[in-house]
Design an enzyme around this catalytic site. Sequence first.
Site, mmCIF file in Angstrom:
data_model
loop_
_atom_site.group_PDB
_atom_site.id
_atom_site.type_symbol
_atom_site.label_atom_id
_atom_site.label_comp_id
_atom_site.label_asym_id
_atom_site.label_seq_id
_atom_site.Cartn_x
_atom_site.Cartn_y
_atom_site.Cartn_z
ATOM 1 N N ASP A 181 -3.931 2.574 21.228
ATOM 2 C CA ASP A 181 -4.196 3.467 22.367
ATOM 3 C C ASP A 181 -4.588 4.844 21.844
ATOM 4 O O ASP A 181 -3.814 5.502 21.153
ATOM 5 C CB ASP A 181 -2.929 3.568 23.230
ATOM 6 C CG ASP A 181 -3.141 4.319 24.539
ATOM 7 O OD1 ASP A 181 -4.132 5.070 24.650
ATOM 8 O OD2 ASP A 181 -2.311 4.159 25.450
ATOM 9 N N SER A 212 0.067 5.052 32.646
ATOM 10 C CA SER A 212 -0.436 6.354 32.199
ATOM 11 C C SER A 212 0.173 7.488 33.037
ATOM 12 O O SER A 212 1.375 7.701 32.998
ATOM 13 C CB SER A 212 -1.969 6.346 32.230
ATOM 14 O OG SER A 212 -2.510 7.409 31.491
ATOM 15 N N HIS A 270 -5.609 1.335 25.795
ATOM 16 C CA HIS A 270 -4.847 2.039 26.822
ATOM 17 C C HIS A 270 -4.495 1.176 28.032
ATOM 18 O O HIS A 270 -3.705 1.612 28.871
ATOM 19 C CB HIS A 270 -5.665 3.260 27.275
ATOM 20 C CG HIS A 270 -4.933 4.198 28.185
ATOM 21 N ND1 HIS A 270 -3.791 4.872 27.793
ATOM 22 C CD2 HIS A 270 -5.185 4.591 29.470
ATOM 23 C CE1 HIS A 270 -3.370 5.636 28.802
ATOM 24 N NE2 HIS A 270 -4.196 5.479 29.816
#
Length: 273
Positions: free
Chosen positions: A220, A100, A249
């Site tokens: 996601d 991320s 995610h």
Amino acid sequence: MTALRTVTVDGSPVHVLESGTGPAVLMLHGSGPGTTGSGAWAATAQALGMSWHLVAPDQAGFGRTPVPAGSSGGLRLWTEQAAGLMDALGFEHYAVVGHSMGGAVALALAAARPRQVTRVVAVSTMGAPGAPLSAELDAVWAAPAGPLGARDMLSRLVLDQALVTDSAVEARAAAMRAGEVAFASLFPPPRARWVDDLTLSAQTLAAVRAPVLLVHGAEDRVTPLGTAAQPLLEHLADVRLHVFGRCGHVPAIEHPHEFRQLLSCFLRRDRGH
């Protein structure tokens, strides 16, 4: 060898989990409240065994690593601190795995240090030009410390809600409370500006010479595949994308065995370093 220690980088402490021996792999966590290097990567590090020297820091403002005096955090700080950490540890070459926010930092680091960074794995990554702030990411960054906030945040991160166990909620709630003061300074509203800060320019992405593996979940909602990963295919010189179906995610948690196998296969090509 698994050890927790503190390394001084540019006069400021960085808390680090280290594991294994061999070629170095820097592992960078994401930006959710309560996230730490060991929390994000300890299970992956343990499963990968002793094949690599894994370095998983708490990035500035997370866990036990403070934001240095006079700094407000952000991509530039996290990138410079990551480079400084690996310099301090004496690694001339290393791969970088980032999740991320950490994916954006990994790509920025590869652009800044082309001679050092050998490979990049960007998981559920941020950083793509034009990527908007998703409603889910806004909610994750806004999650209040405590069990309710932890449960809400974790439920947004994964597709399979059976993974949001009471023990996972309790652990994340404790971590959120421990880091509440520092985290509050990192992503205050309006939050679209922090996505902009983590966005990499076409020029920066073109400077990434290392091979890049993008890993993403098809479902996601925090960093959606279509706006987060797919645009990067147009900008990176040596790139491949692996998409996990039935995945949100956090592929490392949602598909742990396949994720570790994918990671091992891609990183093993650098055994010469």
